[in-house]
Write a protein that holds these residues in place. Structure first.
Motif, short mmCIF file in Angstrom:
data_model
loop_
_atom_site.label_atom_id
_atom_site.label_comp_id
_atom_site.label_asym_id
_atom_site.label_seq_id
_atom_site.Cartn_x
_atom_site.Cartn_y
_atom_site.Cartn_z
N ASP A 117 0.83 -1.22 0.00
CA ASP A 117 0.00 0.00 0.00
C ASP A 117 0.86 1.26 0.00
O ASP A 117 0.47 2.28 -0.55
N GLU A 118 2.05 1.16 0.61
CA GLU A 118 2.97 2.29 0.66
C GLU A 118 3.96 2.27 -0.51
O GLU A 118 4.93 3.00 -0.51
N GLU A 119 3.69 1.39 -1.49
CA GLU A 119 4.50 1.24 -2.69
C GLU A 119 5.95 0.84 -2.41
O GLU A 119 6.87 1.18 -3.14
N ASN A 120 6.13 0.09 -1.34
CA ASN A 120 7.44 -0.44 -1.00
C ASN A 120 7.45 -1.93 -1.36
O ASN A 120 7.46 -2.81 -0.50
N PHE A 121 7.42 -2.19 -2.66
CA PHE A 121 7.26 -3.55 -3.16
C PHE A 121 8.45 -4.44 -2.83
O PHE A 121 8.29 -5.63 -2.57
N ASN A 163 15.45 -9.10 -7.33
CA ASN A 163 14.77 -7.82 -7.50
C ASN A 163 14.23 -7.18 -6.22
O ASN A 163 13.43 -6.27 -6.30
N SER A 164 14.62 -7.64 -5.06
CA SER A 164 14.09 -7.02 -3.86
C SER A 164 15.13 -6.08 -3.25
O SER A 164 16.19 -5.86 -3.82
N ASN A 170 10.98 -3.40 -12.46
CA ASN A 170 10.00 -2.70 -11.61
C ASN A 170 8.70 -3.49 -11.58
O ASN A 170 7.96 -3.52 -12.55
N ILE A 171 8.45 -4.12 -10.44
CA ILE A 171 7.22 -4.89 -10.31
C ILE A 171 6.06 -3.96 -10.01
O ILE A 171 6.24 -2.85 -9.52
#
Length: 161
Positions: free
Chosen positions: A41-45, A121-122, A133-134
């Motif tokens: 939700d905070e765009e911290n994928f 990718n993390s 970019n996921i």
């Protein structure tokens, strides 16, 4: 420590207090999954991916220890899962229902995807310009898949003799 900052000399040894996980259960799975969804939700994928892998690793280590064994993966989540499969006899079998075998095969694919995406990718490793970019829906898929797999493995462990 406990929302208090302590200043010490540089040469002084620091022994941080790290909260230990007392019990791995469905509440633990739900709590970590909720935190991962908050990251999304905070765009911290990246953080959500890391939490997905952490969830699986924690559950794998816990169920291995429930069999009085020592996790032998040394951080390799695929080795942990292999150890879990051996300890809990979760191998595909010609005597088992075809759909169960397919489901177990699918779990391995989920685990492999989570592990690879997290490693590549993390926020666990720098990847430079190769970073993919996921999207939020990808991150949700990883978190929900990890939560489902963790819950399944925990259930297998609890129903084991």
């Amino acid at each position: 420590i406990n929302n208090t900052f302590i200043i010490k000399e540089i040469s002084t040894a620091i022994n941080p207090i790290i909260p230990s996980v007392q019990k791995i259960d469905r509440n633990y799975i739900a709590d970590l999954s909720t935190r991962a969804m908050k990251d999304i939700d905070e765009e911290n994928f990246d953080s959500a991916l890391t939490k997905s892998r952490t969830l699986l690793e924690e559950v794998f280590c816990y169920v291995i220890e429930r069999k009085n064994e020592i996790p032998s993966g040394k951080g390799d989540i695929n080795k942990y899962y292999k150890q879990v499969k051996n300890l809990y006899n979760m191998h595909q079998s010609k005597d088992a229902d075809r759909q169960i075998n397919e489901l177990l095969s699918g779990l391995e694919k989920i685990l492999s995807s989570i592990s690879n995406m997290r490693n590549i990718n993390s926020d666990a490793h720098g990847v430079g310009s190769k970073r993919f970019n996921i999207k939020d829906y990808h991150a949700r898929l990883f978190v929900n898949s990890a939560m489902t797999m963790a819950d399944f493995i925990l259930s297998v462990s609890k129903n084991s003799n």
